[in-house]
Structures are given as C-alpha cells and as structure tokens.
Design a protein around this motif. Structure first.
Motif, PDB file in Angstrom:
ATOM      1  N   ARG A 135       0.833  -1.213   0.000  1.00 53.13           N
ATOM      2  CA  ARG A 135       0.000   0.000   0.000  1.00 53.13           C
ATOM      3  C   ARG A 135       0.861   1.255   0.000  1.00 53.13           C
ATOM      4  O   ARG A 135       0.600   2.209  -0.727  1.00 53.13           O
ATOM      5  CB  ARG A 135      -0.925   0.018   1.229  1.00 53.13           C
ATOM      6  N   GLN A 136       1.907   1.249   0.805  1.00 55.19           N
ATOM      7  CA  GLN A 136       2.800   2.407   0.866  1.00 55.19           C
ATOM      8  C   GLN A 136       3.507   2.628  -0.464  1.00 55.19           C
ATOM      9  O   GLN A 136       3.650   3.776  -0.907  1.00 55.19           O
ATOM     10  CB  GLN A 136       3.822   2.237   1.987  1.00 55.19           C
ATOM     11  N   VAL A 150       2.409   1.841  -3.452  1.00 49.56           N
ATOM     12  CA  VAL A 150       1.417   2.384  -4.388  1.00 49.56           C
ATOM     13  C   VAL A 150       1.176   3.859  -4.094  1.00 49.56           C
ATOM     14  O   VAL A 150       1.139   4.690  -5.006  1.00 49.56           O
ATOM     15  CB  VAL A 150       0.098   1.569  -4.314  1.00 49.56           C
ATOM     16  N   GLN A 151       1.025   4.204  -2.829  1.00 44.38           N
ATOM     17  CA  GLN A 151       0.804   5.593  -2.450  1.00 44.38           C
ATOM     18  C   GLN A 151       1.976   6.490  -2.853  1.00 44.38           C
ATOM     19  O   GLN A 151       1.787   7.648  -3.207  1.00 44.38           O
ATOM     20  CB  GLN A 151       0.556   5.710  -0.941  1.00 44.38           C
ATOM     21  N   LEU A 152       3.178   5.944  -2.802  1.00 48.02           N
ATOM     22  CA  LEU A 152       4.372   6.705  -3.172  1.00 48.02           C
ATOM     23  C   LEU A 152       4.644   6.696  -4.675  1.00 48.02           C
ATOM     24  O   LEU A 152       5.557   7.364  -5.145  1.00 48.02           O
ATOM     25  CB  LEU A 152       5.598   6.152  -2.425  1.00 48.02           C
ATOM     26  N   GLY A 153       3.844   5.922  -5.412  1.00 45.78           N
ATOM     27  CA  GLY A 153       4.023   5.853  -6.858  1.00 45.78           C
ATOM     28  C   GLY A 153       5.254   5.060  -7.278  1.00 45.78           C
ATOM     29  O   GLY A 153       5.818   5.292  -8.345  1.00 45.78           O
TER      30      GLY A 153
END
Length: 139
Positions: free
Chosen positions: A109-110, A112-115
């Motif tokens: 998840r992290q 993905v959130q950070l791209g």
C-alpha cells in the motif's frame, strides 16, 4: 549480551503504529514458527526485556501473558517464561508466509501511495532482505 540472547532478536520500534506489546507478540510468534525459538527455550525476563529496550515492564508482561494464553509460552517455576513443549516450528512455507502477509500488504500500500513501480519495490525489498540475511558472508 551474547548473540544467542533472544532479547537481541527483538526489534522494538516505539514510533511505529503497532503497539509495542503487539510487536513483541508477533516477533515471538515468528521466531517460534521459524524454529529459532525451540520448545523449552527460555525467554528473557520481563525486567531484562524492559531494561534492554527502555519500555514499561507491564508492556512486556502483557505480551508474555497473551503468548501464554495462545499456548506458545509456558511459565516454568524458577526459570520464567519458556516456549511451550507442545509447540512445533511451522514447517510449511505457506503458514510462515501467512504470518508475513499483513506486513507485505502494508508495504505494498505504501509503495502504491508513493508511486513506486512494482519492479523497483521488489528490488528494494530484495536489497533489504539481503542486508539482513544472517547467512550472508561479509565480503
């Protein structure tokens, strides 16, 4: 402390969202599942863990009590907490991976959130694993 002392194996992250008692519980579960803590192995005293990690003894006591209620630990008179004799290491990789799954999902998840692209995240994870590998020879 000698390297075989389980206190050294505890990696307490006080600023992490996961409560410290839960960190201890999960780490003992993983050490038992991997066989690194065998049945009959003594755990360090509540006081020793609390002092080594500068945490409240009640936090350690809570973790040990939960592990005892789960049947992973037993209180042995005159010795303290030990890994229960009835516990066997988890030999199946799928069961050990199930213990890792929540952490993997959180890191995913992290990323993905950070791209961060999957290939780069996997490479970073492999690098982190390699840096922690106790079997890796120091070159």
């Amino acid at each position: 402390m000698p390297p075989s002392d389980p206190t050294v194996a505890f990696d307490i992250q006080p600023h992490q969202a996961t409560p410290i008692y839960r960190q201890l519980v999960e780490q003992v579960q993983r050490l038992v599942a991997s066989g690194r803590l065998a049945p009959g192995a003594e755990l360090p005293s509540v006081r020793a863990v609390a002092e080594a990690h500068a945490i409240n003894p009640m936090t350690v006591s809570k973790a040990y009590s939960l592990l005892e209620a789960q049947g992973l630990l037993a209180c042995r008179r005159g010795v303290g907490m030990v890994v229960a004799e009835s516990v066997t290491p988890t030999s199946r990789a799928t069961e050990r991976l199930a213990l890792l799954q929540p952490a993997l999902e959180a890191v995913a998840r992290q990323a993905v959130q950070l791209g961060i692209r999957p290939a780069r995240a996997l490479a970073a994870f492999e690098q982190a694993l390699a840096s922690l590998d106790p079997d890796k020879e120091n070159a």
